[in-house]
Scaffold this motif. Structure first.
Motif, PDB file in Angstrom:
ATOM      1  N   ALA A  37       0.756  -1.183  -0.132  1.00  0.00           N
ATOM      2  CA  ALA A  37       0.002   0.004  -0.053  1.00  0.00           C
ATOM      3  C   ALA A  37       1.054   1.215   0.154  1.00  0.00           C
ATOM      4  O   ALA A  37       0.325   2.143  -0.577  1.00  0.00           O
ATOM      5  CB  ALA A  37      -0.793  -0.113   1.257  1.00  0.00           C
ATOM      6  N   ILE A  40       1.686   3.035  -3.296  1.00  0.00           N
ATOM      7  CA  ILE A  40       0.758   3.654  -4.224  1.00  0.00           C
ATOM      8  C   ILE A  40       1.117   5.141  -4.716  1.00  0.00           C
ATOM      9  O   ILE A  40       0.850   5.473  -5.767  1.00  0.00           O
ATOM     10  CB  ILE A  40      -0.631   3.609  -3.381  1.00  0.00           C
ATOM     11  N   ARG A  69      -5.368   6.478  -7.740  1.00  0.00           N
ATOM     12  CA  ARG A  69      -5.118   6.040  -6.482  1.00  0.00           C
ATOM     13  C   ARG A  69      -6.120   5.039  -5.885  1.00  0.00           C
ATOM     14  O   ARG A  69      -6.058   4.051  -5.413  1.00  0.00           O
ATOM     15  CB  ARG A  69      -5.013   7.196  -5.545  1.00  0.00           C
ATOM     16  N   GLU A  73      -5.646   1.400  -4.741  1.00  0.00           N
ATOM     17  CA  GLU A  73      -6.112   0.821  -3.284  1.00  0.00           C
ATOM     18  C   GLU A  73      -6.994  -0.109  -3.482  1.00  0.00           C
ATOM     19  O   GLU A  73      -7.025  -1.289  -2.377  1.00  0.00           O
ATOM     20  CB  GLU A  73      -6.683   2.121  -2.608  1.00  0.00           C
TER      21      GLU A  73
END
Length: 76
Positions: A37, A40, A69, A73
């Motif tokens: 994560a 990102i 984004r 995610e």
């Protein structure tokens, strides 16, 4: 195509694409890719601003950095 519930069609398309990735041995999420994560922001920066590109990615639809984004995610 479920015209009364297009989100059902979209989710079925996502699932079909995921199954396709599995069938050809491609990673289907960040874990299988070896990404995290915290990667990102760099991925978004590279995708949206790398090589002098503008803030949007255009094709069938146009995505801005925030859209990208959110998509990344969903892969975590």
């Amino acid at each position: 195509m479920d015209f009364d519930h297009p989100e059902v069609t979209a989710l079925e398309g996502i699932e079909a694409f995921r199954n396709f990735l599995i069938s050809i041995g491609m990673p289907k999420n960040f874990e299988e890719l070896g990404a995290k994560a915290e990667d990102i922001p760099k991925l978004v920066d590279t995708l949206c601003y790398g090589d002098g590109r503008q803030e949007t990615i255009s094709g069938f639809v146009t995505f801005d950095a925030e859209d990208c984004r959110k998509i990344y995610e969903m892969m975590v």
